[in-house]
Design a protein around this motif. Structure first.
Motif, PDB file in Angstrom:
ATOM      1  N   MET A   1       0.761  -1.307   0.148  1.00 41.34           N
ATOM      2  CA  MET A   1      -0.164   0.179   0.022  1.00 41.34           C
ATOM      3  C   MET A   1       0.916   1.307  -0.004  1.00 41.34           C
ATOM      4  O   MET A   1       2.052   1.387   0.836  1.00 41.34           O
ATOM      5  CB  MET A   1      -0.773   0.002   1.418  1.00 41.34           C
ATOM      6  CG  MET A   1      -1.731   1.094   1.321  1.00 41.34           C
ATOM      7  SD  MET A   1      -2.640   1.034   2.996  1.00 41.34           S
ATOM      8  CE  MET A   1      -4.239   2.049   2.435  1.00 41.34           C
ATOM      9  N   LYS A   2       0.712   2.209  -0.908  1.00 42.90           N
ATOM     10  CA  LYS A   2       1.407   3.455  -1.137  1.00 42.90           C
ATOM     11  C   LYS A   2       0.985   4.379   0.036  1.00 42.90           C
ATOM     12  O   LYS A   2      -0.325   4.537   0.004  1.00 42.90           O
ATOM     13  CB  LYS A   2       1.300   3.888  -2.418  1.00 42.90           C
ATOM     14  CG  LYS A   2       2.341   4.881  -2.828  1.00 42.90           C
ATOM     15  CD  LYS A   2       2.296   5.330  -4.265  1.00 42.90           C
ATOM     16  CE  LYS A   2       3.371   6.572  -4.492  1.00 42.90           C
ATOM     17  NZ  LYS A   2       3.360   6.654  -5.770  1.00 42.90           N
ATOM     18  N   GLY A   3       1.832   4.896   0.690  1.00 43.79           N
ATOM     19  CA  GLY A   3       1.425   6.086   1.422  1.00 43.79           C
ATOM     20  C   GLY A   3       0.799   7.290   0.791  1.00 43.79           C
ATOM     21  O   GLY A   3       1.090   7.449  -0.274  1.00 43.79           O
ATOM     22  N   ARG A   4       0.002   7.998   1.509  1.00 49.45           N
ATOM     23  CA  ARG A   4      -0.755   9.195   1.039  1.00 49.45           C
ATOM     24  C   ARG A   4       0.033  10.445   1.719  1.00 49.45           C
ATOM     25  O   ARG A   4       0.529  10.401   2.557  1.00 49.45           O
ATOM     26  CB  ARG A   4      -2.028   9.450   1.509  1.00 49.45           C
ATOM     27  CG  ARG A   4      -2.874   8.314   1.042  1.00 49.45           C
ATOM     28  CD  ARG A   4      -4.455   8.536   1.437  1.00 49.45           C
ATOM     29  NE  ARG A   4      -5.061   7.268   1.203  1.00 49.45           N
ATOM     30  CZ  ARG A   4      -6.736   7.194   1.431  1.00 49.45           C
ATOM     31  NH1 ARG A   4      -7.106   8.298   1.912  1.00 49.45           N
ATOM     32  NH2 ARG A   4      -7.285   6.166   0.950  1.00 49.45           N
ATOM     33  N   THR A   5       0.186  11.438   0.756  1.00 49.23           N
ATOM     34  CA  THR A   5       0.904  12.768   1.294  1.00 49.23           C
ATOM     35  C   THR A   5      -0.194  13.881   1.015  1.00 49.23           C
ATOM     36  O   THR A   5      -1.232  13.781   0.115  1.00 49.23           O
ATOM     37  CB  THR A   5       1.987  12.912   0.519  1.00 49.23           C
ATOM     38  OG1 THR A   5       1.539  13.156  -1.007  1.00 49.23           O
ATOM     39  CG2 THR A   5       3.041  11.857   0.665  1.00 49.23           C
ATOM     40  N   ALA A   6      -0.020  14.928   1.627  1.00 52.81           N
ATOM     41  CA  ALA A   6      -0.771  16.207   1.400  1.00 52.81           C
ATOM     42  C   ALA A   6       0.057  17.340   1.703  1.00 52.81           C
ATOM     43  O   ALA A   6       1.126  17.270   2.470  1.00 52.81           O
ATOM     44  CB  ALA A   6      -1.872  16.402   2.775  1.00 52.81           C
ATOM     45  N   SER A   7      -0.262  18.165   0.974  1.00 53.67           N
ATOM     46  CA  SER A   7       0.628  19.709   0.918  1.00 53.67           C
ATOM     47  C   SER A   7       0.062  20.425   2.128  1.00 53.67           C
ATOM     48  O   SER A   7      -1.149  20.456   2.189  1.00 53.67           O
ATOM     49  CB  SER A   7       0.615  20.445  -0.391  1.00 53.67           C
ATOM     50  OG  SER A   7       0.827  21.562  -0.411  1.00 53.67           O
ATOM     51  N   VAL A   8       0.780  21.120   2.882  1.00 58.01           N
ATOM     52  CA  VAL A   8       0.215  21.863   4.093  1.00 58.01           C
ATOM     53  C   VAL A   8       0.976  23.388   3.981  1.00 58.01           C
ATOM     54  O   VAL A   8       2.074  23.358   3.829  1.00 58.01           O
ATOM     55  CB  VAL A   8       0.365  21.492   5.392  1.00 58.01           C
ATOM     56  CG1 VAL A   8       0.322  22.257   6.446  1.00 58.01           C
ATOM     57  CG2 VAL A   8       0.198  19.820   5.671  1.00 58.01           C
ATOM     58  N   GLU A   9       0.029  24.327   3.914  1.00 53.07           N
ATOM     59  CA  GLU A   9       0.493  25.855   3.848  1.00 53.07           C
ATOM     60  C   GLU A   9      -0.069  26.383   5.245  1.00 53.07           C
ATOM     61  O   GLU A   9      -1.001  26.365   5.669  1.00 53.07           O
ATOM     62  CB  GLU A   9       0.065  26.341   2.779  1.00 53.07           C
ATOM     63  CG  GLU A   9       0.332  27.973   2.598  1.00 53.07           C
ATOM     64  CD  GLU A   9       1.485  28.018   1.471  1.00 53.07           C
ATOM     65  OE1 GLU A   9       1.863  29.285   1.579  1.00 53.07           O
ATOM     66  OE2 GLU A   9       1.521  27.129   0.581  1.00 53.07           O
ATOM     67  N   VAL A  10       1.168  26.771   5.939  1.00 53.98           N
ATOM     68  CA  VAL A  10       0.872  27.499   7.261  1.00 53.98           C
ATOM     69  C   VAL A  10       1.050  29.009   6.975  1.00 53.98           C
ATOM     70  O   VAL A  10       2.021  29.464   6.294  1.00 53.98           O
ATOM     71  CB  VAL A  10       2.164  26.992   8.148  1.00 53.98           C
ATOM     72  CG1 VAL A  10       1.519  27.797   9.491  1.00 53.98           C
ATOM     73  CG2 VAL A  10       1.745  25.660   8.442  1.00 53.98           C
ATOM     74  N   LEU A  11      -0.086  29.835   7.219  1.00 56.40           N
ATOM     75  CA  LEU A  11      -0.223  31.238   6.905  1.00 56.40           C
ATOM     76  C   LEU A  11       0.043  31.908   8.570  1.00 56.40           C
ATOM     77  O   LEU A  11      -1.079  32.151   9.091  1.00 56.40           O
ATOM     78  CB  LEU A  11      -1.351  31.685   6.401  1.00 56.40           C
ATOM     79  CG  LEU A  11      -1.370  31.041   4.874  1.00 56.40           C
ATOM     80  CD1 LEU A  11      -2.796  31.339   4.215  1.00 56.40           C
ATOM     81  CD2 LEU A  11      -0.465  31.439   3.895  1.00 56.40           C
ATOM     82  N   LEU A  12       1.021  32.456   8.750  1.00 59.73           N
ATOM     83  CA  LEU A  12       1.109  33.247  10.071  1.00 59.73           C
ATOM     84  C   LEU A  12       0.992  34.712   9.775  1.00 59.73           C
ATOM     85  O   LEU A  12       1.142  35.197   8.717  1.00 59.73           O
ATOM     86  CB  LEU A  12       2.580  32.816  10.661  1.00 59.73           C
ATOM     87  CG  LEU A  12       2.694  31.455  10.998  1.00 59.73           C
ATOM     88  CD1 LEU A  12       4.047  31.506  11.383  1.00 59.73           C
ATOM     89  CD2 LEU A  12       1.611  30.870  12.041  1.00 59.73           C
ATOM     90  N   ARG A  13       0.218  35.527  10.732  1.00 61.80           N
ATOM     91  CA  ARG A  13       0.250  36.969  10.652  1.00 61.80           C
ATOM     92  C   ARG A  13      -0.674  37.371   9.287  1.00 61.80           C
ATOM     93  O   ARG A  13       0.099  38.157   8.666  1.00 61.80           O
ATOM     94  CB  ARG A  13       1.601  37.829  10.782  1.00 61.80           C
ATOM     95  CG  ARG A  13       2.207  37.359  12.051  1.00 61.80           C
ATOM     96  CD  ARG A  13       3.711  38.105  12.379  1.00 61.80           C
ATOM     97  NE  ARG A  13       4.149  37.999  13.468  1.00 61.80           N
ATOM     98  CZ  ARG A  13       4.621  37.165  14.067  1.00 61.80           C
ATOM     99  NH1 ARG A  13       4.701  35.980  13.612  1.00 61.80           N
ATOM    100  NH2 ARG A  13       5.209  37.035  15.334  1.00 61.80           N
ATOM    101  N   SER A  14      -1.499  36.751   9.201  1.00 65.07           N
ATOM    102  CA  SER A  14      -2.540  36.996   7.966  1.00 65.07           C
ATOM    103  C   SER A  14      -3.933  37.131   8.499  1.00 65.07           C
ATOM    104  O   SER A  14      -4.335  36.400   9.482  1.00 65.07           O
ATOM    105  CB  SER A  14      -2.403  35.477   7.080  1.00 65.07           C
ATOM    106  OG  SER A  14      -1.075  35.354   6.664  1.00 65.07           O
ATOM    107  N   ASP A  15      -4.480  37.876   7.662  1.00 65.02           N
ATOM    108  CA  ASP A  15      -5.902  38.006   8.037  1.00 65.02           C
ATOM    109  C   ASP A  15      -6.804  37.388   7.013  1.00 65.02           C
ATOM    110  O   ASP A  15      -6.656  37.802   5.901  1.00 65.02           O
ATOM    111  CB  ASP A  15      -6.202  39.451   8.067  1.00 65.02           C
ATOM    112  CG  ASP A  15      -5.584  40.396   9.280  1.00 65.02           C
ATOM    113  OD1 ASP A  15      -5.462  39.648  10.236  1.00 65.02           O
ATOM    114  OD2 ASP A  15      -5.495  41.370   9.254  1.00 65.02           O
TER     115      ASP A  15
END
Length: 125
Positions: A1-15
């Motif tokens: 079984m191949k692992g899943r991946t996900a892209s994560v974007e963290v936005l700090l000091r953003s409104d």
């Protein structure tokens, strides 16, 4: 079984300006930006309403976050006829998380204590 991946974007000091199906709009450094997103997890801090800062409550009856210290009955030590709860108040002997469930419980406890006082009974923690 191949692992899943996900892209994560963290936005700090953003409104965050808007969350749309498939995207989030935010302002960062004065620029409006749009980020495609299948899932949005938004966390934010909480702060007292500015009116709390102007109440005539002594510094020793506030915590380091400027929340009002209350007795276990949720009454203010300096003004026992005033009750406070939720994210603007804290009972140092029994700190509670700042979540909706606790707010509902505190609201119920305050109503119970007001009723007790009106019936010339002592409020309870």
């Amino acid at each position: 079984m191949k692992g899943r991946t996900a892209s994560v974007e963290v936005l700090l000091r953003s409104d965050v300006k808007a969350v749309h199906p498939g995207a989030i709009e935010f302002e960062r450094n004065g620029q409006l930006e749009r980020l495609a997103a299948a899932t949005v997890i938004w966390t934010t801090g909480n702060a007292n309403h500015p009116v709390i800062d102007y109440l005539p409550i002594a510094a020793q009856n506030r915590d380091k976050h400027n929340r009002l210290l209350v007795k276990p009955t949720l009454q203010l030590p300096e003004f026992p006829e005033v009750f406070a709860a939720r994210d603007c108040a804290i009972d140092p002997s029994n700190p509670q998380p700042v979540i909706a469930q606790v707010a509902y419980q505190q609201g119920s406890a305050i109503a119970h204590n007001i009723k007790a006082i009106m019936s010339e009974k002592s409020p309870t923690p």
